[in-house]
Design a protein around this motif. Structure first.
Motif, PDB file in Angstrom:
ATOM      1  N   TYR A 112       0.815  -1.209   0.000  1.00 38.86           N
ATOM      2  CA  TYR A 112       0.000   0.000   0.000  1.00 38.86           C
ATOM      3  C   TYR A 112       0.853   1.265   0.000  1.00 38.86           C
ATOM      4  O   TYR A 112       0.420   2.307  -0.489  1.00 38.86           O
ATOM      5  N   PHE A 113       2.034   1.182   0.566  1.00 41.76           N
ATOM      6  CA  PHE A 113       2.853   2.387   0.686  1.00 41.76           C
ATOM      7  C   PHE A 113       4.298   1.996   0.951  1.00 41.76           C
ATOM      8  O   PHE A 113       4.564   1.061   1.716  1.00 41.76           O
ATOM      9  N   ILE A 114       5.213   2.717   0.309  1.00 39.73           N
ATOM     10  CA  ILE A 114       6.647   2.553   0.570  1.00 39.73           C
ATOM     11  C   ILE A 114       7.217   3.923   0.921  1.00 39.73           C
ATOM     12  O   ILE A 114       7.026   4.893   0.188  1.00 39.73           O
ATOM     13  N   GLY A 115       7.879   4.005   2.053  1.00 38.69           N
ATOM     14  CA  GLY A 115       8.453   5.277   2.472  1.00 38.69           C
ATOM     15  C   GLY A 115       9.473   5.089   3.572  1.00 38.69           C
ATOM     16  O   GLY A 115      10.222   4.099   3.579  1.00 38.69           O
TER      17      GLY A 115
ATOM     18  N   VAL B  35       6.518   8.446   6.385  1.00 38.06           N
ATOM     19  CA  VAL B  35       6.482   9.592   5.471  1.00 38.06           C
ATOM     20  C   VAL B  35       7.132   9.175   4.161  1.00 38.06           C
ATOM     21  O   VAL B  35       7.926   8.233   4.113  1.00 38.06           O
ATOM     22  N   ASN B  36       6.790   9.871   3.073  1.00 38.15           N
ATOM     23  CA  ASN B  36       7.460   9.533   1.819  1.00 38.15           C
ATOM     24  C   ASN B  36       8.806  10.252   1.734  1.00 38.15           C
ATOM     25  O   ASN B  36       9.160  11.069   2.585  1.00 38.15           O
ATOM     26  N   ALA B  37       9.550   9.960   0.697  1.00 33.13           N
ATOM     27  CA  ALA B  37      10.929  10.444   0.605  1.00 33.13           C
ATOM     28  C   ALA B  37      11.020  11.961   0.470  1.00 33.13           C
ATOM     29  O   ALA B  37      12.073  12.543   0.743  1.00 33.13           O
ATOM     30  N   THR B  38       9.952  12.624   0.046  1.00 33.21           N
ATOM     31  CA  THR B  38       9.963  14.078  -0.046  1.00 33.21           C
ATOM     32  C   THR B  38      10.323  14.698   1.296  1.00 33.21           C
ATOM     33  O   THR B  38      11.096  15.651   1.385  1.00 33.21           O
ATOM     34  N   TYR B  39       9.765  14.150   2.353  1.00 33.71           N
ATOM     35  CA  TYR B  39      10.037  14.655   3.709  1.00 33.71           C
ATOM     36  C   TYR B  39      11.514  14.475   4.065  1.00 33.71           C
ATOM     37  O   TYR B  39      12.130  15.353   4.668  1.00 33.71           O
ATOM     38  N   ILE B  40      12.089  13.352   3.671  1.00 31.73           N
ATOM     39  CA  ILE B  40      13.476  13.047   4.005  1.00 31.73           C
ATOM     40  C   ILE B  40      14.436  14.055   3.362  1.00 31.73           C
ATOM     41  O   ILE B  40      15.443  14.441   3.955  1.00 31.73           O
TER      42      ILE B  40
ATOM     43  N   LYS C 270      24.352  25.283   1.487  1.00 36.24           N
ATOM     44  CA  LYS C 270      23.351  25.384   2.555  1.00 36.24           C
ATOM     45  C   LYS C 270      21.916  25.272   2.037  1.00 36.24           C
ATOM     46  O   LYS C 270      20.965  25.452   2.804  1.00 36.24           O
ATOM     47  N   THR C 271      21.739  24.986   0.744  1.00 43.32           N
ATOM     48  CA  THR C 271      20.401  24.725   0.208  1.00 43.32           C
ATOM     49  C   THR C 271      20.022  23.287   0.520  1.00 43.32           C
ATOM     50  O   THR C 271      20.829  22.381   0.333  1.00 43.32           O
ATOM     51  N   THR C 272      18.804  23.054   0.996  1.00 40.22           N
ATOM     52  CA  THR C 272      18.394  21.674   1.231  1.00 40.22           C
ATOM     53  C   THR C 272      18.129  20.991  -0.107  1.00 40.22           C
ATOM     54  O   THR C 272      17.827  21.654  -1.110  1.00 40.22           O
ATOM     55  N   VAL C 273      18.245  19.677  -0.114  1.00 44.43           N
ATOM     56  CA  VAL C 273      17.968  18.920  -1.341  1.00 44.43           C
ATOM     57  C   VAL C 273      16.532  19.163  -1.786  1.00 44.43           C
ATOM     58  O   VAL C 273      16.243  19.299  -2.985  1.00 44.43           O
ATOM     59  N   LYS C 274      15.621  19.241  -0.835  1.00 46.68           N
ATOM     60  CA  LYS C 274      14.213  19.488  -1.174  1.00 46.68           C
ATOM     61  C   LYS C 274      14.055  20.815  -1.901  1.00 46.68           C
ATOM     62  O   LYS C 274      13.381  20.890  -2.945  1.00 46.68           O
ATOM     63  N   ASP C 275      14.661  21.878  -1.387  1.00 49.19           N
ATOM     64  CA  ASP C 275      14.554  23.192  -2.023  1.00 49.19           C
ATOM     65  C   ASP C 275      15.251  23.210  -3.384  1.00 49.19           C
ATOM     66  O   ASP C 275      14.764  23.828  -4.339  1.00 49.19           O
ATOM     67  N   ALA C 276      16.405  22.537  -3.473  1.00 47.25           N
ATOM     68  CA  ALA C 276      17.143  22.506  -4.738  1.00 47.25           C
ATOM     69  C   ALA C 276      16.315  21.818  -5.827  1.00 47.25           C
ATOM     70  O   ALA C 276      16.238  22.291  -6.964  1.00 47.25           O
ATOM     71  N   LEU C 277      15.683  20.693  -5.489  1.00 47.61           N
ATOM     72  CA  LEU C 277      14.833  19.984  -6.450  1.00 47.61           C
ATOM     73  C   LEU C 277      13.653  20.854  -6.866  1.00 47.61           C
ATOM     74  O   LEU C 277      13.316  20.943  -8.053  1.00 47.61           O
ATOM     75  N   SER C 278      13.023  21.494  -5.897  1.00 48.51           N
ATOM     76  CA  SER C 278      11.856  22.329  -6.198  1.00 48.51           C
ATOM     77  C   SER C 278      12.227  23.492  -7.107  1.00 48.51           C
ATOM     78  O   SER C 278      11.502  23.810  -8.058  1.00 48.51           O
TER      79      SER C 278
ATOM     80  N   ASP D  90       7.190  14.700  -6.583  1.00 52.79           N
ATOM     81  CA  ASP D  90       6.746  13.974  -5.401  1.00 52.79           C
ATOM     82  C   ASP D  90       7.222  12.525  -5.539  1.00 52.79           C
ATOM     83  O   ASP D  90       7.909  12.175  -6.512  1.00 52.79           O
ATOM     84  N   PHE D  91       6.851  11.694  -4.575  1.00 54.47           N
ATOM     85  CA  PHE D  91       7.073  10.252  -4.659  1.00 54.47           C
ATOM     86  C   PHE D  91       5.710   9.570  -4.551  1.00 54.47           C
ATOM     87  O   PHE D  91       4.877   9.961  -3.719  1.00 54.47           O
ATOM     88  N   ASP D  92       5.460   8.549  -5.385  1.00 50.96           N
ATOM     89  CA  ASP D  92       4.176   7.871  -5.333  1.00 50.96           C
ATOM     90  C   ASP D  92       4.155   6.836  -4.208  1.00 50.96           C
ATOM     91  O   ASP D  92       5.120   6.702  -3.450  1.00 50.96           O
ATOM     92  N   LYS D  93       3.062   6.087  -4.092  1.00 50.08           N
ATOM     93  CA  LYS D  93       2.906   5.144  -2.982  1.00 50.08           C
ATOM     94  C   LYS D  93       3.923   4.011  -3.036  1.00 50.08           C
ATOM     95  O   LYS D  93       4.170   3.336  -2.034  1.00 50.08           O
TER      96      LYS D  93
END
Length: 286
Positions: free
Chosen positions: A12-15, A37-42, A92-100, A111-114
């Motif tokens: 049902y979900f991988i995270g 949580v999904n990998a986006t949070y990580i 000092k940029t987070t990976v999340k911000d850099a991707l966005s 995003d990451f799917d289920k």
């Protein structure tokens, strides 16, 4: 901690388990509660330690590299085949911000799917299929569209422009310079001493500079020295992209005179920081 939810042999979900959790057990079969949580949070927990420059690559290759920096591997990003000549991710940029940031520039959100797979969607749907067609026979009352003309006298556009320059001067030491001309120095390096020596230190940093604009990234930099006995000098030069580390030592038994100390190389320069385009109501530039 990577985790998955399985029910009746169906995933049902991988995270990942949320990094912060707390539980206690007093019985062997007592259930515990974890939040997944999904990998986006990580990706928000990983920072770019030092600036990264990407050159002559693709959007997918950059995304893959950023994901790997957050220890997320095995993701297929080859479908993001937009070519990128040059881009830089600040430290000092987070990976999340850099991707966005970089995906937004090309019209994507991510995003990451289920199943834990990296996925992107276009911000604007390019192929819209209407769910209904209003032709005048299927309207209960009316459809009213109101549009007000907007008046303006100018449009301001701010942007950064990077330009590549080869074989340009990036550093010049003018210590003790005598006479005319813009180049040269006059440095006495005593035997058994390091240049610019601070007690206990054998090297020092220099910052790149250019009259063409702000130095953003440097490739293939090299040190150029003219001295009374260059062969005797022991030198170490380490390019650090926007600066360099120098170590210059005189191992001989007499003074060596340095007449030129420069750094040349290939650099990406910010040549335009911002620009304003003024457009009149007739659509012509002012």
């Amino acid at each position: 901690i990577k985790a998955k939810i399985i029910r009746d042999d169906e995933v049902y979900f991988i995270g990942f388990a949320r990094p912060d959790f707390d539980y206690s057990k007093i019985q062997r079969f007592q259930p515990i509660q974890l939040e997944l949580v999904n990998a986006t949070y990580i990706t928000s927990f990983y920072e770019i330690e030092s600036a990264i420059a990407y050159k002559d690559t693709t959007l997918g290759a950059i995304v893959s590299n950023l994901l790997e920096r957050a220890e997320i591997t095995g993701q297929d990003t080859s479908f993001l085949d937009e070519p990128i000549v040059f881009d830089i991710i600040e430290e000092k940029t987070t990976v999340k911000d850099a991707l966005s940031q970089i995906l937004f520039e090309y019209g994507y959100f991510w995003d990451f799917d289920k199943n834990g797979e990296f996925t992107v969607q276009k911000i604007y749907n390019e192929n819209v299929t209407p769910s209904a067609i209003l032709d005048g026979t299927n309207i209960l009352e009316k459809v009213q569209v109101s549009k007000k003309e907007q008046e303006f006298d100018r449009v301001e556009v701010d942007y950064e422009h990077y330009e590549k320059f080869e074989d340009i001067l990036l550093f010049q030491d003018n210590t003790g310079k005598k006479g005319g001309g813009s180049r040269g120095c006059f440095i006495n390096l005593t035997y058994g001493k390091y240049l610019g020596q601070i007690e206990g230190e054998t090297s020092y940093d220099i910052t790149y500079d250019s009259d063409k604009g702000e130095v953003i990234w440097v490739d293939n930099a090299s040190l150029s020295i003219v001295s009374s006995n260059k062969d005797k000098l022991q030198t170490t030069f380490i390019n650090k992209n926007t600066k360099a580390n120098l170590s210059i030592y005189n191992p001989d038994t007499y003074v060596i005179y340095i007449a030129l100390l420069e750094v040349w190389g290939t650099a990406y320069i910010k040549t335009i920081e911002s620009a304003t385009i003024k457009v009149g109501q007739d659509g012509k530039n002012k």
